[in-house]
Design a protein around this motif. Structure first.
Motif, PDB file in Angstrom:
ATOM      1  N   MET A 185      84.834 -37.106  98.463  1.00 46.84           N
ATOM      2  CA  MET A 185      85.886 -36.819  97.484  1.00 46.84           C
ATOM      3  C   MET A 185      85.585 -35.567  96.660  1.00 46.84           C
ATOM      4  SD  MET A 185      87.231 -40.437  95.950  1.00 46.84           S
ATOM      5  CE  MET A 185      86.414 -41.866  96.609  1.00 46.84           C
ATOM      6  N   TYR A 186      84.303 -35.174  96.636  1.00 47.35           N
ATOM      7  CA  TYR A 186      83.934 -33.965  95.898  1.00 47.35           C
ATOM      8  C   TYR A 186      84.532 -32.716  96.558  1.00 47.35           C
ATOM      9  CZ  TYR A 186      80.361 -34.496  99.547  1.00 47.35           C
ATOM     10  OH  TYR A 186      79.716 -34.708 100.749  1.00 47.35           O
ATOM     11  N   GLY A 187      85.027 -32.853  97.786  1.00 45.35           N
ATOM     12  CA  GLY A 187      85.651 -31.734  98.471  1.00 45.35           C
ATOM     13  C   GLY A 187      87.139 -31.611  98.236  1.00 45.35           C
ATOM     14  N   ASN A 188      87.723 -32.592  97.546  1.00 40.80           N
ATOM     15  CA  ASN A 188      89.161 -32.537  97.272  1.00 40.80           C
ATOM     16  C   ASN A 188      89.478 -31.355  96.352  1.00 40.80           C
ATOM     17  OD1 ASN A 188      89.431 -34.860  98.756  1.00 40.80           O
ATOM     18  ND2 ASN A 188      89.575 -36.231  96.984  1.00 40.80           N
ATOM     19  N   GLU A 224      73.834 -37.491  93.071  1.00 38.08           N
ATOM     20  CA  GLU A 224      72.746 -36.942  93.868  1.00 38.08           C
ATOM     21  C   GLU A 224      71.823 -38.049  94.372  1.00 38.08           C
ATOM     22  OE1 GLU A 224      72.626 -34.355  90.162  1.00 38.08           O
ATOM     23  OE2 GLU A 224      74.080 -35.824  90.895  1.00 38.08           O
ATOM     24  N   GLY A 225      71.596 -39.057  93.528  1.00 36.39           N
ATOM     25  CA  GLY A 225      70.733 -40.171  93.903  1.00 36.39           C
ATOM     26  C   GLY A 225      71.266 -40.968  95.072  1.00 36.39           C
ATOM     27  N   THR A 247      76.597 -33.626  90.871  1.00 37.82           N
ATOM     28  CA  THR A 247      77.933 -33.906  90.320  1.00 37.82           C
ATOM     29  C   THR A 247      77.804 -34.703  89.030  1.00 37.82           C
ATOM     30  OG1 THR A 247      78.786 -34.075  92.592  1.00 37.82           O
ATOM     31  CG2 THR A 247      80.215 -34.875  90.821  1.00 37.82           C
ATOM     32  N   PRO A 248      78.323 -34.200  87.929  1.00 33.99           N
ATOM     33  CA  PRO A 248      78.320 -34.988  86.691  1.00 33.99           C
ATOM     34  C   PRO A 248      79.383 -36.081  86.725  1.00 33.99           C
ATOM     35  CG  PRO A 248      79.450 -32.907  86.341  1.00 33.99           C
ATOM     36  CD  PRO A 248      78.937 -32.873  87.747  1.00 33.99           C
ATOM     37  N   GLY A 249      79.163 -37.118  85.937  1.00 37.17           N
ATOM     38  CA  GLY A 249      80.153 -38.200  85.883  1.00 37.17           C
ATOM     39  C   GLY A 249      80.078 -38.947  84.574  1.00 37.17           C
TER      40      GLY A 249
END
Length: 422
Positions: A94-97, A293-294, A300-302
């Motif tokens: 989803m980080y590619g959306n 990342e883990g 990616t922050p969240g």
């Protein structure tokens, strides 16, 4: 007789409508904030929770429902929602959306093996949101504002928002070293859990329920004293945005979220209602930079939160708030005679197809019994159809609020009820 398992509950008709109302309200608010629903499996690979929630947490060490399937794979009923959402975020790329940040919400049952008590169950329902992909303190404020809006939209007023900063990696390390130095000389005075946490994750000691009154807890170094400049500036911006949004808050340096993946902003919303109980927390959340990342994704922050529907209902009860749940039937069709009874099946179906709540008798009751059934259902209208009316192609409609009764042509019956119901 087989009884329900301990720590679970049946949510019965008459009460489940309150759940539906709350869930719909929360979904509507998420839609306005442009958060999309995600649904993940109820069970996941156990490794997911070991890697994300943290091996030193009570959830992992004491509370998870873990089992092996026939392929000897270790699986766990989800104890919380964030790990599964982030796993799905990574797995489905989803980080590619093109639209970022990715803003998601979920609603569903979670499972923790803990001692059942008021407002706490072994199977409970969480509603939560996650916003992934932004380092902007404004989205921290947005997530908190969304949570507050859910509670306020339901009429709750006795609310307290508590916030803290857990700092970035370097701030956490400096604080960690200070905590170890603080607790080490007298760690033998603490419980076995605290002893094991000292080296693994000393901040978790501050969250201990058994030793909360120990004098070292009161004098423990505050994370706020160890925030570096970047972390301090970030926290100041979050506070500034909340002030701009006219959201009252308190800063509590002792607020430590129970999961290992949190950093920077942490928050809880509590009920201040009299008689609510010892456990006042309604909702908790925070920022979890590093979790994606883990789990094998890119940096990616969240940030997110989760709230318990059960505790929300308890807060509503404590403040004496009744939800405007509509349980009435629009029209009850009372039939007298075989031919009329057959016709009533069609009429009730037509009412339902027109979008109305309709019911009829299925127990061969006399007309008096059918009227009693209509009363119990709080029917707005009762339509009386006998064989004689059927021959004349009419039906008698009684308005149960006014007592007025009209004879209506059967062809106009559906449109008549539609018009009078609105």
């Amino acid at each position: 007789m087989v009884n329900i398992p301990r720590g679970t509950q049946d949510i019965l008709p008459g009460y489940v409508e309150k759940w539906q109302y709350i869930e719909e309200k929360a979904r509507d608010i998420c839609k306005r904030f442009n958060y999309k629903e995600i649904r993940t499996p109820i069970f996941e690979h156990t490794e997911l929770f070991l890697r994300s929630v943290g091996e030193t947490t009570d959830i992992v060490t004491k509370e998870m429902y873990t089992f092996e399937d026939r392929g000897e794979r270790s699986l766990t009923l989800r104890p919380e929602g964030t790990a599964a959402v982030v796993r799905s975020y990574v797995e489905n790329k989803m980080y590619g959306n093109p639209t970022q940040p990715t803003k998601l919400y979920y609603c569903g049952p979670m499972f923790r093996y803990e001692r059942p008590q008021a407002g706490r169950f072994r199977q409970f329902v969480q509603f939560g949101v996650e916003a992934l992909g932004s380092n902007d303190p404004a989205i921290d404020a947005e997530v908190i504002a969304l949570a507050m809006e859910i509670y306020k939209s339901l009429g709750l007023k006795k609310l307290k928002l508590v916030i803290n900063s857990l700092g970035d990696v370097s701030s956490r390390k400096a604080h960690r070293d200070a905590l170890i130095a603080h607790f080490s000389p007298r760690i033998n005075e603490f419980c076995s859990d605290c002893k094991s946490r000292l080296e693994k994750n000393p901040m978790r000691i501050l969250d201990c329920k058994k030793d909360r009154d120990h004098e070292l807890m009161q004098s423990a170094p505050s994370i706020l004293e160890y925030l570096n400049e970047d972390s301090s500036v970030y926290f100041d911006k979050v506070k500034s945005y909340l002030t701009d949004l006219q959201i009252d808050f308190e800063v509590d340096s002792g607020l430590v979220r129970g999961l290992d993946y949190y950093n920077h902003t942490a928050f809880e919303i509590m009920s201040d209602a009299e008689g609510f109980g010892a456990i006042t927390t309604l909702c908790g959340g925070g920022r979890y930079n590093g979790l994606v990342e883990g789990l094998g994704g890119p940096e990616t922050p969240g940030i997110g939160f989760a709230l318990s529907i059960e505790r929300l209902l308890a807060a509503l009860q404590a403040e004496g708030i009744e939800l405007p749940v509509e349980e009435r039937v629009d029209c009850y069709v009372a039939a007298i005679g075989d031919a009329a009874s057959s016709k009533s099946v069609l009429l009730v179906n037509e009412l339902r197809k027109a979008g109305l709540v309709a019911e009829k008798d299925y127990l061969n009751k006399k007309v008096k019994g059918q009227f009693k059934a209509a009363d119990r259902l709080q029917a707005k209208f009762v339509a009386i159809l006998g064989d004689e009316e059927l021959e004349r192609n009419v039906i008698n409609v009684k308005n149960m609020e006014t007592g007025n009764q009209e004879e209506v042509q059967i062809e106009q019956f559906i449109s008549y009820i539609l018009e009078k119901s609105h």
